[in-house]
Design a protein around this motif. Structure first.
Motif, PDB file in Angstrom:
ATOM      1  N   GLY A  74      -0.204 -12.517 -29.596  1.00 30.40           N
ATOM      2  CA  GLY A  74       0.448 -12.898 -28.344  1.00 30.40           C
ATOM      3  C   GLY A  74       1.950 -12.812 -28.436  1.00 30.40           C
ATOM      4  N   LEU A  75       2.496 -13.163 -29.602  1.00 31.19           N
ATOM      5  CA  LEU A  75       3.934 -13.063 -29.807  1.00 31.19           C
ATOM      6  C   LEU A  75       4.384 -11.615 -29.797  1.00 31.19           C
ATOM      7  CD1 LEU A  75       6.672 -14.324 -30.497  1.00 31.19           C
ATOM      8  CD2 LEU A  75       5.972 -14.379 -32.899  1.00 31.19           C
ATOM      9  N   GLU A  76       3.605 -10.745 -30.411  1.00 27.96           N
ATOM     10  CA  GLU A  76       3.934  -9.310 -30.397  1.00 27.96           C
ATOM     11  C   GLU A  76       4.060  -8.798 -28.965  1.00 27.96           C
ATOM     12  OE1 GLU A  76       1.719  -5.050 -31.400  1.00 27.96           O
ATOM     13  OE2 GLU A  76       0.950  -6.906 -32.298  1.00 27.96           O
ATOM     14  N   THR A  77       3.106  -9.173 -28.112  1.00 29.42           N
ATOM     15  CA  THR A  77       3.136  -8.729 -26.715  1.00 29.42           C
ATOM     16  C   THR A  77       4.320  -9.326 -25.967  1.00 29.42           C
ATOM     17  OG1 THR A  77       0.720  -8.527 -26.706  1.00 29.42           O
ATOM     18  CG2 THR A  77       1.816  -8.673 -24.565  1.00 29.42           C
ATOM     19  N   SER A  78       4.593 -10.608 -26.189  1.00 30.70           N
ATOM     20  CA  SER A  78       5.668 -11.279 -25.452  1.00 30.70           C
ATOM     21  C   SER A  78       7.042 -10.744 -25.841  1.00 30.70           C
ATOM     22  CB  SER A  78       5.607 -12.791 -25.702  1.00 30.70           C
ATOM     23  OG  SER A  78       4.421 -13.343 -25.174  1.00 30.70           O
ATOM     24  N   VAL A  79       7.258 -10.475 -27.115  1.00 33.24           N
ATOM     25  CA  VAL A  79       8.550  -9.929 -27.546  1.00 33.24           C
ATOM     26  C   VAL A  79       8.755  -8.545 -26.940  1.00 33.24           C
ATOM     27  CG1 VAL A  79       9.883  -9.127 -29.535  1.00 33.24           C
ATOM     28  CG2 VAL A  79       8.647 -11.281 -29.666  1.00 33.24           C
TER      29      VAL A  79
END
Length: 326
Positions: A74-79
């Protein structure tokens, strides 16, 4: 493997980037990143090979993940999608963002040489220099947190007598009890400054460790008083605090010789309880905002790094709230 160069802004970045505002931009003023950059060092080296992301970029990404309760995917997508995340991490629009496996590997790097603890110590040092830690009192407490893995499973009724217990996938977690609550997992012990509830000390144990065992490690030695609930009071600890000229504000509890506290001590406990209640704030933030009602990893070492990062995030958020203009 060389360290890749990121953050070189283009005309497009200037057109889409809004004016600095909000917590993420405010943290740039609340924290000097240069000492942390020096602690992290360089991840790459001279020579041929794939380029690596600078450690500061990956650390900032992990902090974003904690603040927003995101998994690594999820962090990969948000960044990749959110401009505010890119700006805080130091990535321009044309920079490739780190994937979840890169973030996972960097979290593993933080376990080596106590790097996560050194980052936490540097952040706390800067907050002390900004007079956000007043040292008038230290509030100590602990909280149980469930492990991600299921507890060991007993054989089914009717199974052969020699059927072994099915072990948990997390070999470091243990059963613990606080009051009437039993949890299979870990326990977070913290010592916070009474003024802004800035966390100054962290001890992470399995859930079987009692509150009082690591309590001395939560006391900094430079505070004027120590506040804690009835689990922390011992005659030895009282004597040690008095010897250090630190006021003992640990709540008294009944014992077999005095099964009922006198009214004076009950009143004292109530007064202490009003002050020490503020130590619950970090635990509430961890569980309600950072998604830590249940820990994410299957080993104590990895979970400990996540807890230290959560303490860094909490302190930075409290610092921003303290210095931000009303």
């Amino acid at each position: 493997m060389v360290e890749r160069i990121v953050g070189q802004l283009s005309l497009a970045d200037g057109l889409v980037s809004p004016a600095a505002s909000g917590m993420l931009d405010g943290l740039e003023a609340a924290l000097n990143w240069q000492p942390i950059r020096a602690l992290l060092g360089r991840r790459g080296s001279s020579g041929a090979g794939n380029s690596s992301y600078p450690a500061e970029v990956l650390l900032r990404c992990l902090l974003l993940g904690v603040w927003h309760g995101l998994s690594d995917p999820g962090l990969e997508t948000s960044v990749a999608d959110r401009l505010s995340f890119r700006r805080f991490a130091g990535l321009s629009l044309h920079d490739k963002t780190p994937d979840h496996s890169t973030l996972w590997r960097f979290r593993q790097e933080l376990t080596r040489d106590g790097l996560a603890d050194r980052i936490f110590a540097e952040i706390t040092r800067q907050l002390e220099a900004k007079k956000l830690v007043l040292k008038q009192g230290t509030l100590i407490d602990a909280s149980l947190v469930a492990a991600r893995a299921n507890p060991p499973r007993q054989p089914r009724p009717g199974a052969p007598a020699d059927t072994p217990v099915k072990p948990s996938a997390d070999a470091d977690a243990r059963w613990g009890r606080k009051g009437k609550k039993s949890v299979f997992g870990y326990k977070i012990h913290i010592g916070v400054d009474a003024a802004h509830t800035i966390i100054r000390r962290i001890v992470f144990t399995d859930a079987s460790v009692t509150d009082t065992e690591p309590a001395d490690a939560l006391i900094c030695g430079d505070e004027r008083a120590v506040y804690g609930d009835q689990a922390y009071y011992t005659h030895k600890r009282h004597a040690e605090l008095v010897a250090k000229n630190i006021k003992d504000r640990l709540m008294h509890r009944p014992n077999k010789h005095h099964p009922e506290l006198p009214p004076r001590k009950k009143y004292r406990n109530r007064l202490i309880g009003r002050i020490r209640a503020a130590v619950e704030r970090p635990f509430a933030v961890f569980k309600e905002r950072y998604g830590m009602r249940r820990l994410r990893f299957y080993t104590g070492e990895r979970n400990r790094v996540q807890v230290v990062l959560a303490c860094c995030c909490y302190n930075l958020r409290r610092a921003f709230g303290a210095v931000a203009p009303a």
